[in-house]
Design an enzyme around this catalytic site. Structure first.
Site, PDB file in Angstrom:
ATOM      1  N   ASN A   7      11.377 -43.500   3.058  1.00 24.90           N
ATOM      2  CA  ASN A   7      11.086 -42.333   3.897  1.00 24.90           C
ATOM      3  C   ASN A   7      11.119 -42.816   5.346  1.00 24.90           C
ATOM      4  O   ASN A   7      10.245 -43.562   5.779  1.00 24.90           O
ATOM      5  CB  ASN A   7       9.713 -41.747   3.542  1.00 24.90           C
ATOM      6  CG  ASN A   7       9.351 -40.550   4.418  1.00 24.90           C
ATOM      7  OD1 ASN A   7       9.659 -40.502   5.599  1.00 24.90           O
ATOM      8  ND2 ASN A   7       8.664 -39.587   3.829  1.00 24.90           N
ATOM      9  N   GLU A  34      12.936 -37.464   4.465  1.00 18.38           N
ATOM     10  CA  GLU A  34      12.408 -36.948   5.729  1.00 18.38           C
ATOM     11  C   GLU A  34      13.374 -37.247   6.888  1.00 18.38           C
ATOM     12  O   GLU A  34      13.001 -37.836   7.904  1.00 18.38           O
ATOM     13  CB  GLU A  34      11.003 -37.497   6.003  1.00 18.38           C
ATOM     14  CG  GLU A  34      10.120 -36.454   6.642  1.00 18.38           C
ATOM     15  CD  GLU A  34       8.656 -36.844   6.752  1.00 18.38           C
ATOM     16  OE1 GLU A  34       7.941 -36.139   7.476  1.00 18.38           O
ATOM     17  OE2 GLU A  34       8.219 -37.830   6.118  1.00 18.38           O
ATOM     18  N   ASP A 145      10.008 -40.380  -2.010  1.00 18.19           N
ATOM     19  CA  ASP A 145       8.616 -40.257  -1.593  1.00 18.19           C
ATOM     20  C   ASP A 145       7.987 -39.195  -2.479  1.00 18.19           C
ATOM     21  O   ASP A 145       8.207 -38.007  -2.293  1.00 18.19           O
ATOM     22  CB  ASP A 145       8.550 -39.859  -0.116  1.00 18.19           C
ATOM     23  CG  ASP A 145       7.141 -39.589   0.368  1.00 18.19           C
ATOM     24  OD1 ASP A 145       6.195 -39.733  -0.435  1.00 18.19           O
ATOM     25  OD2 ASP A 145       6.978 -39.206   1.544  1.00 18.19           O
ATOM     26  N   ASN A 147       4.752 -38.592  -2.815  1.00 18.18           N
ATOM     27  CA  ASN A 147       3.475 -38.088  -2.307  1.00 18.18           C
ATOM     28  C   ASN A 147       2.405 -38.043  -3.407  1.00 18.18           C
ATOM     29  O   ASN A 147       1.532 -37.183  -3.402  1.00 18.18           O
ATOM     30  CB  ASN A 147       3.650 -36.714  -1.654  1.00 18.18           C
ATOM     31  CG  ASN A 147       3.980 -36.823  -0.174  1.00 18.18           C
ATOM     32  OD1 ASN A 147       3.285 -37.499   0.579  1.00 18.18           O
ATOM     33  ND2 ASN A 147       5.062 -36.169   0.246  1.00 18.18           N
ATOM     34  N   ASP A 214       5.662 -44.118  -2.748  1.00 19.54           N
ATOM     35  CA  ASP A 214       7.126 -44.189  -2.823  1.00 19.54           C
ATOM     36  C   ASP A 214       7.485 -44.945  -4.100  1.00 19.54           C
ATOM     37  O   ASP A 214       7.077 -46.094  -4.284  1.00 19.54           O
ATOM     38  CB  ASP A 214       7.684 -44.901  -1.591  1.00 19.54           C
ATOM     39  CG  ASP A 214       7.249 -44.218  -0.308  1.00 19.54           C
ATOM     40  OD1 ASP A 214       7.945 -43.294   0.124  1.00 19.54           O
ATOM     41  OD2 ASP A 214       6.186 -44.595   0.240  1.00 19.54           O
ATOM     42  N   ASP A 243       6.249 -44.592   9.004  1.00 20.60           N
ATOM     43  CA  ASP A 243       4.963 -44.925   8.402  1.00 20.60           C
ATOM     44  C   ASP A 243       5.112 -45.369   6.947  1.00 20.60           C
ATOM     45  O   ASP A 243       4.119 -45.756   6.319  1.00 20.60           O
ATOM     46  CB  ASP A 243       3.959 -43.762   8.518  1.00 20.60           C
ATOM     47  CG  ASP A 243       4.562 -42.409   8.161  1.00 20.60           C
ATOM     48  OD1 ASP A 243       5.784 -42.324   7.918  1.00 20.60           O
ATOM     49  OD2 ASP A 243       3.804 -41.408   8.151  1.00 20.60           O
ATOM     50  N   HIS A 244       6.348 -45.337   6.423  1.00 17.58           N
ATOM     51  CA  HIS A 244       6.637 -45.815   5.077  1.00 17.58           C
ATOM     52  C   HIS A 244       7.458 -47.108   5.140  1.00 17.58           C
ATOM     53  O   HIS A 244       8.191 -47.334   6.105  1.00 17.58           O
ATOM     54  CB  HIS A 244       7.469 -44.805   4.296  1.00 17.58           C
ATOM     55  CG  HIS A 244       6.766 -43.499   4.031  1.00 17.58           C
ATOM     56  ND1 HIS A 244       6.306 -43.151   2.785  1.00 17.58           N
ATOM     57  CD2 HIS A 244       6.488 -42.464   4.845  1.00 17.58           C
ATOM     58  CE1 HIS A 244       5.766 -41.935   2.842  1.00 17.58           C
ATOM     59  NE2 HIS A 244       5.851 -41.513   4.087  1.00 17.58           N
TER      60      HIS A 244
END
Length: 253
Positions: A7, A34, A145, A147, A214, A243-244
C-alpha cells in the site's frame, strides 16, 4: 517467482520509492494499493523505463489498485462481479500461470458504522467471487491491504481500537482462508511483533506500534512452493514514506 504487496498511500508521491524498489528487487508481480489517481494519470512511461508494465483500476483522490509486471499480464479483471461499488478496490490478472488478485479492502472506520457494514458486505462478496476464481485458477494468490489483523499477535498489545481486530472482521478473514487459502506469512517462523503498518503519528514506527494488515494468501497448490514471506521495513524508513511496508513472497512457481 516473487510476488509483493504494498500500500503506497499515493503513487504520485511514492513513485520514486517504487522505482527504486523495483530496480533493487525485480519482483514478478508488485501489487499496489491506494494509488489515489485515475487510470489516465497512471505513470506508465516511468514504469516502462524501469522494465515494467501495469494493469490498474484507479480513481481520483481515493483507493485504486494496480499490478506491475515485467511481462504482459493476462485475463485482466477489475472490480467484484455483481457487486455494485463506485470504489476501485480490485484488479486481477494471470502472471506466469498464477492468478493474482490485488485488493484494497475497506477500512471500516468504526465497528457498527455504515462504513463497517459496507466492509462486511464487500468481504462477503469478495469471498464468493474468490471461490469462483479458485475453480478457474487453482494456482491463485490473494493479496493486498486487508485492513484486518487476523490474530491477536498481529496487533500491538496496546492497540485499543476495535476496528481491524473485531470478531466480525477476523471471522471474514477466516472465511477467506476456509476457501483453501493459507496466510503465507505464517508458514514461516517470524519475529514477535511483526507488523506491516504503522501510523504516522506519535512515533509509531520508531516504537513498533503497528498492525499486520497487509497479507498474501496462497491456494493449496502453491503452499508447498512457498520459500519465504517477509516484511521489508526499509521503505518505511525513507523520507516521506508510505505508512505501510511491502510484504514479499518468494515461491517456486
Amino acid at each position: 517467482m516473487k510476488i509483493v504487496t504494498w500500500n503506497v498511500n499515493s503513487l504520485k508521491v511514492r513513485l520514486p520509492h517504487v522505482l527504486d524498489w523495483l530496480a533493487e528487487h525485480r519482483p514478478d508481480a508488485l501489487c499496489l494499493q491506494e494509488l489515489k489517481l485515475e487510470d489516465p494519470a497512471f505513470p506508465h512511461e516511468e514504469l516502462a523505463a524501469a522494465g515494467y508494465q501495469a494493469v490498474s483500476n484507479g480513481q481520483k483522490t481515493y483507493n485504486g489498485v494496480a499490478i506491475l509486471t515485467p511481462v504482459a499480464a493476462e485475463d485482466v479483471a477489475r472490480d467484484i462481479p455483481g457487486f455494485a461499488d463506485e470504489q476501485k478496490r480490485i484488479v486481477a490478472a494471470t502472471v506466469n500461470g498464477v492468478r493474482v488478485i490485488c485488493g484494497y479492502f475497506p477500512n471500516g472506520q468504526a465497528v457498527g458504522s455504515e462504513k463497517f457494514e459496507y466492509k462486511l458486505r464487500w468481504l462477503a462478496a469478495l469471498t464468493e467471487w474468490v471461490r469462483d476464481e479458485l475453480r478457474r485458477h487453482p494456482k491463485l494468490v490473494l493479496t493486498g491491504d486487508f485492513n484486518i489483523a487476523p490474530e491477536a499477535r498481529d496487533a500491538h498489545p496496546d492497540w485499543k481500537e476495535e476496528i481491524h481486530v473485531s470478531p466480525q472482521e477476523r471471522e471474514a478473514f477466516r472465511a477467506l482462508t476456509a476457501l483453501g487459502l493459507t496466510d503465507a506469512f505464517r508458514l514461516f517462523e517470524q519475529p514477535e511483533k511483526s507488523y506491516s503498518w504503522w501510523d504516522y503519528r506519535q512515533g509509531a514506527f520508531r516504537r513498533n506500534f503497528g498492525l499486520r494488515i497487509d497479507h498474501i494468501l496462497v491456494s493449496e497448490p502453491l503452499r508447498a512452493a512457498c520459500r519465504s514471506c517477509t516484511v521489508d521495513k526499509a521503505p518505511r524508513k525513507l523520507e516521506r514514506p508510505s505508512d505501510h511496508a511491502p510484504v514479499v513472497l518468494e515461491l517456486d512457481a
